[in-house]
Every structure is written in C-alpha cells, then in structure tokens.
Design an enzyme around this catalytic site. Structure first.
Site, PDB file in Angstrom:
ATOM      1  N   HIS A  29       0.847  -1.184   0.000  1.00 36.31           N
ATOM      2  CA  HIS A  29       0.000   0.000   0.000  1.00 36.31           C
ATOM      3  C   HIS A  29       0.884   1.235   0.000  1.00 36.31           C
ATOM      4  CE1 HIS A  29      -2.976   2.972   1.407  1.00 36.31           C
ATOM      5  NE2 HIS A  29      -3.870   2.164   0.881  1.00 36.31           N
TER       6      HIS A  29
ATOM      7  N   GLU B  28      -7.695  -4.503  -0.509  1.00 38.15           N
ATOM      8  CA  GLU B  28      -8.193  -5.174  -1.707  1.00 38.15           C
ATOM      9  C   GLU B  28      -8.383  -6.674  -1.495  1.00 38.15           C
ATOM     10  OE1 GLU B  28      -5.126  -4.354  -4.442  1.00 38.15           O
ATOM     11  OE2 GLU B  28      -5.508  -2.207  -4.530  1.00 38.15           O
TER      12      GLU B  28
END
Length: 376
Positions: A249, A313
């Site tokens: 991320h 995700e």
C-alpha cells in the site's frame, strides 16, 4: 520551491473526517478507530457521523435514514442513460460515472443526499439492465445496505448478508487524502457543485492504482485453485517481476487495518450457521487465508525490508465474491461506500472556500525563437 512527485508529504487540507497512520496501521473515522465502529454501525450512522461530526440519536437517525431513502429514486434522464448504455454494454464503472453526472444539482445538502442515496440505485439498475432484467425500484422500508442487495437480486436479503455488506461500506467510507477525495475537493474548491465533484472522484477511483484493483485478487485466487499450487504460482509471479494483488500500500507499512476488519467480516459471513452458500465459497475463504500467509512469507523473502503487507483489496474481493457480486461490480461498490466520504470532504472544502492552485516547477527551455514553417 521544492518538487514533491505525487504531492507526497505535502499537507493540502485539514480534516476531522479520517486519520491514517501508515506506520502504526491505524485508521480513525470521525474520531472512532475503524475496528471500534465499522462492524457495529449502520451505514446511515456512518454517513451522519461524517456529515455532522457525531453519531445520531435514535430520533435523529430515523429522520435522517428517511431522508436518504426518499432520495433513492432516479430521475427519468438517468434511467434513459442507463438503458442506452446497457444496449451498448458499456463498462459498469463508466456508466456509474456518467449516471452520477446526470443527477440534478440543486444545493449542497440535496446534492449530497441524492449522491449517497442514488449511487446504489444506479449500480443495481444498470447491472440488471446489463443482464436483460428490469430494474427493481428501491424499497424505503429497507436500510441502505439491505435495499442495495434487494435492488440487485429482487428479494429481501438475509441479515448476515446485510451485515457483511454494511461492514464493507463502513470500512471504505473514507481514507484520508486519497486521489479521488483530493479530486473531489479540488473541484469543489472552484465553487463547482457536489455532483461535478463526485463525478470527478469516480473518474479517479476507476484507476487501477486506486479503486480498480480488487477484481484481480479473485482472478489470482481462481488461477491458484488449490493450496498446493500457491507457493509455485506466487514464486513465478514474483520472479517475473509482477505485483501480487492485494499486498502492499502507498501509505501502510504494516497490515492495512481495513484488511483486519474485512477478514473478520468474511469469516463471520462464511461461518454463519444458517448459511446456505455453496461449499466452493468456503473453500475459497480457506484458500485465501493460505494464499495470504504464503504471499507474506514470499514477499519478505523476495523483497526483504519492503514491508509489503495485506491491503484492503485482498479481503474486499473475498467478501464481495461471497456476497455473490461479480468482479465488475467491485469498483462500483467501492464508489457506493466512498461517496459519503467524498461528499463530507466537499462539505469541508466548501467551508474553506479557497481554490487549490499549486505551483509547478518549469523544466523546459526559455529562449526559443520562432521559425517559419518552410524553414523547420
């Protein structure tokens, strides 16, 4: 002036809406740690919190939920747009953007309500039209998440499905100064309307570096198929220089706190005692847990010190798949959750009432001279 690619570490706004600490893995929404509120609140409560700075009383929530429910129906021009787009089989997220832009702009309060309430209607109506079915009218007696599932399927959803979807929507409702939120604030800073701002935010969300990535997680899990194949598949991806979807991320250097919340939500959903889902979905959950463990071990082996951890995700894909949603709906569902955050940031930016006008660092030539076309 110094140049910061991507505006990294540049503070562009002040907000009370959410706080992200990437080093500690903390996400605070409206003053509440994500794990404190996401699995307990209704979506309507979360929207009220962002818009008003506090959780509603029972009476306030009833009135607020009623106002949102009354804003769910779409105008005729939006229905016409959805039908035309379905005939051309346009991508879902593109149609969500176009349809959102077709909503009338009245004033900030009405616009915020129609966007939060109308986006689920847009997504559900278009999905049904795309598959040869007539849209299902919204049911004002159902809560926000329950009504969305009802409009998609045409039948009242079970409580476990409603809680799972609500937790997802709450988890993605806001997340600091991300690309789509910044886009919305830039548009409102010009004194444009909220409908324009959210249309721009959806355009930013579409990009695979932002909201367009959960679908490939399912593709990865389906390609692996069995836990015995996980290590060889993941090694091959890493050795070929590919990114492992659902890991890493731009902000978090530890496990994304949203992954923790959604992992628990997925486990609770798949374990529900009255559940009648097919066994292959249970197998998919077990496979995902194994793939996550294997991927984290291999990422540390191949990219030591990079601190590439599970992101939102990974379990977003698993939870939405469990709810029976097609990967083409994953990014639109992200928009359905995030629109409350976008509108809340629009409210904040409207109060600031100052246009974003950053500088750029010129890197071109300075003394060129005109040359006629026949001499070039």
């Amino acid at each position: 002036m110094s140049y910061s690619p991507g505006l990294k570490d540049v503070v562009a706004a002040e907000t009370r809406l959410s706080h992200v600490d990437g080093e500690a893995g903390i996400l605070v929404i409206g003053g509440y740690p994500l794990e404190e509120i996401a699995e307990r609140a209704t979506y309507e409560e979360m929207v009220y919190l962002l818009w008003h700075g506090r959780l509603p009383t029972e009476a306030a929530l009833e009135g607020f939920a009623g106002e949102l429910a009354a804003s769910r129906p779409l105008p005729g021009v939006t229905h016409d747009l959805l039908r035309g787009a379905a005939k051309e089989r346009r991508p879902v997220i593109d149609v969500v953007r176009m349809a959102a832009a077709s909503l009338p702009s009245i004033d900030d309060t009405a616009d915020a309500r129609s966007l939060v309430a109308g986006l689920p209607t847009i997504v559900a109506a278009y999905w049904r039209l795309l598959h040869g079915k007539e849209p299902v009218a919204p049911d004002a007696s159902l809560g926000h998440a329950a009504n969305l599932l009802y409009m998609l399927d045409g039948e009242n959803p079970g409580g476990d499905r409603v809680r799972a979807l609500t937790t997802y929507l709450n988890t993605v409702i806001d997340h600091g100064m991300n690309a789509s939120t910044f886009t919305a604030r830039v548009i409102v800073s010009t004194r444009s309307d909220f409908v324009s701002a959210v249309s721009g935010a959806i355009s930013a969300l579409k990009g695979p570096l932002h909201g367009g990535a959960p679908g490939p997680v399912i593709s990865m899990l389906e390609a692996i198929g069995d836990a015995d194949n996980a290590e060889s598949y993941l090694r091959e991806r890493l050795e070929s220089g590919e990114r492992l979807m659902g890991f890493g991320h731009a902000v978090y250097r530890v496990r994304d706190p949203r992954a923790d919340v959604l992992s628990r939500a997925a486990r609770a959903f798949f374990d529900h005692e009255d559940d009648d889902r097919e066994d292959d979905l249970y197998d998919l959950y077990d496979l995902a847990v194994h793939v996550e463990k294997t991927a984290l071990e291999l990422l540390e082996e191949y990219k030591p010190g990079r601190r590439l951890q599970t992101n939102v995700e990974f379990y977003t894909a698993l939870l939405l798949k469990g709810l029976g949603l097609h990967p083409d709906l994953f990014t639109p569902m992200f928009a359905v959750g995030r629109v409350a955050g976008w509108t809340a940031h629009c409210i904040e930016q409207r109060a600031v009432d100052r246009i974003f006008r950053p500088e750029s660092l010129y890197s071109g030539e300075m003394a060129r001279q005109w040359t006629p076309r026949d001499e070039r």
